[in-house]
Write a protein that holds these residues in place. Structure first.
Motif, PDB file in Angstrom:
ATOM      1  N   GLU A  99      11.457 -65.026   7.279  1.00 14.28           N
ATOM      2  CA  GLU A  99      11.444 -66.292   6.528  1.00 14.28           C
ATOM      3  C   GLU A  99      12.760 -66.532   5.796  1.00 14.28           C
ATOM      4  OE1 GLU A  99       8.097 -66.187   3.823  1.00 14.28           O
ATOM      5  OE2 GLU A  99       6.875 -65.240   5.371  1.00 14.28           O
ATOM      6  N   CYS A 156      12.473 -65.593  -0.617  1.00 18.78           N
ATOM      7  CA  CYS A 156      13.356 -66.678  -0.162  1.00 18.78           C
ATOM      8  C   CYS A 156      14.278 -67.126  -1.293  1.00 18.78           C
ATOM      9  CB  CYS A 156      12.530 -67.850   0.361  1.00 18.78           C
ATOM     10  SG  CYS A 156      11.777 -67.524   1.964  1.00 18.78           S
ATOM     11  N   ALA A 193      11.848 -73.118   9.835  1.00 17.90           N
ATOM     12  CA  ALA A 193      12.332 -74.055   8.807  1.00 17.90           C
ATOM     13  C   ALA A 193      12.332 -75.449   9.402  1.00 17.90           C
ATOM     14  CB  ALA A 193      13.739 -73.672   8.361  1.00 17.90           C
ATOM     15  N   LEU A 241      15.253 -69.657   6.536  1.00 20.66           N
ATOM     16  CA  LEU A 241      15.443 -70.709   5.544  1.00 20.66           C
ATOM     17  C   LEU A 241      16.916 -70.818   5.142  1.00 20.66           C
ATOM     18  CD1 LEU A 241      14.347 -72.892   3.719  1.00 20.66           C
ATOM     19  CD2 LEU A 241      13.798 -71.149   2.016  1.00 20.66           C
ATOM     20  N   ILE A 282      10.019 -73.847   4.509  1.00 18.47           N
ATOM     21  CA  ILE A 282       9.883 -72.680   5.379  1.00 18.47           C
ATOM     22  C   ILE A 282       8.391 -72.450   5.624  1.00 18.47           C
ATOM     23  CG2 ILE A 282      10.011 -71.098   3.366  1.00 18.47           C
ATOM     24  CD1 ILE A 282      11.297 -70.311   6.903  1.00 18.47           C
TER      25      ILE A 282
END
Lengths: 284, 284, 284, 284
Positions: free
Chosen positions: A257, A100, A220, A261, A191
């Protein structure tokens, strides 16, 4: 282009759009985007309008007061006025997992995110080198159960010193205290690695594997004191099969993810998210 | 609920939203939906607004003239005023394949489509029984190269007799003449079984198989004289694998086709489609 | 875990699976994965089998000859034997755009890609700092129409010196010569920023915008001498709307590009891609 | 084409694929499809193989015994032998909502489902006309809390009289008794209108609306005594927005439900589903 963005909520009634757009027009506002939403259960009206500031005939500092006087009070509005400058200041909290964080840094590098990132905070040192290559200071603040309170005080000091507007938890594996959260109401984006409300809490990929789901997801949301229960900003999913191991679910899920995010951050930056009760309106 | 829907296009300038919403408000209009779009290349402004008619203080028949006078002329607007009653009248043309037809009939049965379907026209007899079970007249009009002109005249007569507003080609395997098309400009919706502009023309699943694509698709578009080149209303795709035979591509694709066509019909019925040049604005 | 991977093609007939699996079993092979495909048009059989090497009773260097003798010749097989060690060596070519490169580097950092990356080659200097922060040498080789031949000779020298197995064009905006391509048959992976075969060539997002498509895509393919016409490895799409500008299509598309390219690299690394004529079998 | 399909499970060990494929080859079996799966946690091996029956040198009735003797006993296999003829016999249970039922009937009409449908059972009369237009008998069995036991006895009688192999609950809004379920272990397919395990139980669209999720879904699963907790066969999702009402969630969701249920039926018919504990292996 310099923009002003107005976010409004008030009891629903006729004429709101007309009065808001008349206000903007009367000061030469060139409307760029407008979206509104009526929640019929709540009887509430929500609106977002963005317009060019350069050609607007009100001074930046006058707008809020004038709008309140000419429109807001009449409709009992709660409103917020934002500008797309100066850029908001975002802190990123991360633990060991890089996916991320790197996705955000890559987008920031490519000019996709109109935000300043004064610092990355981590309870582990491993991501320091790459973060610094992107020109961003990296703060290693280790956390144990003994040092947690002191570490948070340290973090909060950094937030203050760096005038941080909002915080992104980019797979930060520590639970923030209620006190920390209260400093940033609806301004901490987390997240969670499941399709909420399924698989709240720790090890959601293990739980997904156990249940034998055919699709996994990521969510999120704004952080509230109740774990994984805050207003959802964005979700996405990916298909999995019976032969996928938990390690493979993790890897497939990480791709989801990071996309989710980054989308949530973008919506937040563009002032397109309005939290209401425990849900969000996402304006277009 | 009785609704009026206004679709507008005009050269872009300041104040349009303000004037349109002021107009609606001045006659007690309760705005239900509003969306606008600026095409910066064309310098054009597009807008759709829907409002409750029952509480509106103008008579249904006065609205267009009054709007033209008070707002339209000033901004050089082209506009169309629609009402959600009486229901539009839709003809369905089909050949042998049933999937799109049945999907439409099923949605109509379930009350999802606010439309009257006075007739189904087919160049084959096989779908008669099911169509009639849904209470809809079925017209079998066989077509050969010799009878094509007469058949089209027959079809056009049926369209006129049934006061048809628009035509849906639900996998109708005949090419309509330019003359037929001219009776229904931007009012014939076709489903093409590929992801246009890839695989124009006949046998797109064969072409997709040959090229080895990993994703196939379907496209709903308004029919123009140039084959498969009209304004795209909606598209959707599905993933395929190397082991899928052409027959399997056809079957996977049919699921996409029926969803895409039904969505396009829904957008058309809700007056959410505005064709501009050879593209479409799809209002929300 | 040390693995051997066998990729087979031969005329289709009975008993192939039985003989291949008997061969593996007879030398104590523990089969980890097996997938096969019959192309009925071509009358060809394709198979991929992976097994543990540590417990296999044949020496690594004996396997190919023994398999040819005991099974391959009998079925007129063409086959390739791979091992998952040493890691393949991949060169990345990039121009100015960072999104695909950073995605690959991020995955490599996270241990998702079993590959060595001895170098990144670019005709621009701007990405040097981040690449080197990931510990990978960066070679800036500027290219003009005058220097193109010399630059390619330079590149080929680097490929040879670094024992490069395959090349990834991560939005490399130069067209490789036929000679360069011949050094790496089906071993150069390109990402094209459209849903092929739609929008071949330059500026596909502009073309997509012009046509008014509702979905855009990206395609990873092996590079052949004909531009954008090589065997497709992977494709993915994203939904767009009429209000998206070309700049927004580019940004939405970049998210698709990086996912598609990284998936294609992963399939290639896992020896799951078998090019046949101008298509690919992707084994699971 | 007449096919035999073998579904196997046994403790994992070397040589299983070799022995099974040798068995098939030794009787002239032309393998059409083969897929296997090892569950490393359970230490179990699972396999599905399909082959042409016409050229097979064992009689249909001999195969099971011979396979048990030559292969099955040696590996402690549990196995099932299926043939793709005669067609399985499927009962559909439905209440008032038509979307899943019509989707199944449409696919059956188009020849996509290799199944006989001897009857549709409903606790409401409204769908009778369309069902009968498809040539399928319709049984209206009203249910109240008083008549429930008698109604189920009636239903079970119909199942027996019609030699029903498996039951599809196409939005059947009654809860089946444990006794009914025991007659059809892993042979009752239900569609639940949420993305399980989120929103178990009644009114999942209301719950999804309350939680403010950005994606909704549907789940096809085998019915067990615990409500909505049986092995998941297939899931799919659709994106929703804050402005969607519950009625719109229902409509968007119905499109997902019908696709998911029909896919699950197809997997079941093709003998591609193997339930293990409370999960499913879905062979390709």
């Amino acid at each position: 282009m310099k923009k002003a963005i107005l976010i409004i909520q008030c009891p629903d009634q006729k004429g709101i759009v007309a009065q808001v757009s008349k206000f903007l027009y009367s000061y030469e506002g060139n409307i760029l985007e407008v979206d509104q939403h009526v929640d019929e259960n709540l009887g509430m009206f929500f609106m977002r309008a963005a317009w060019e500031l350069d050609s607007f005939s009100l001074e930046k500092d006058e707008i809020a007061a004038r709008f309140k006087e000419e429109v807001g009070d009449r409709f009992q509005m709660e409103f917020k006025l934002h500008f797309n400058f100066p850029k908001p200041r975002m802190a990123i909290f991360v633990s060991k997992l890089s996916h991320c964080l790197f996705d955000i840094l890559g987008r920031h590098y490519a000019g996709q995110l109109e935000v300043d990132i004064p610092l990355v905070v981590s309870n582990h040192p491993n991501l320091k080198q790459v973060v610094e290559a992107f020109g961003i200071p990296f703060h290693h603040i280790p956390i144990t159960s003994e040092t947690k309170a002191a570490a948070e005080a340290n973090q909060l000091g950094l937030m203050k010193a760096n005038q941080i507007d909002f915080v992104v938890l980019a797979r930060y594996m520590q639970i923030l205290s209620a006190e920390f959260i209260q400093h940033f109401p609806n301004r901490i984006i987390n997240i969670h690695h499941s399709f909420l409300p399924a698989f709240v809490g720790a090890k959601p990929y293990h739980a997904a594997f156990e249940r034998g789901v055919k699709i996994i997801g990521a969510t999120a949301h704004y952080v509230t004191e109740e774990l994984d229960a805050g207003p959802i900003i964005e979700q996405e999913v990916a298909r999995v099969r019976h032969h996928n191991t938990i390690a493979e679910l993790v890897q497939i899920g990480q791709d989801v993810e990071k996309v989710v995010l980054s989308k949530a951050i973008k919506y937040h930056l563009d002032r397109k998210v309005m939290p209401i009760n425990n849900k969000t309106v996402i304006f277009y």
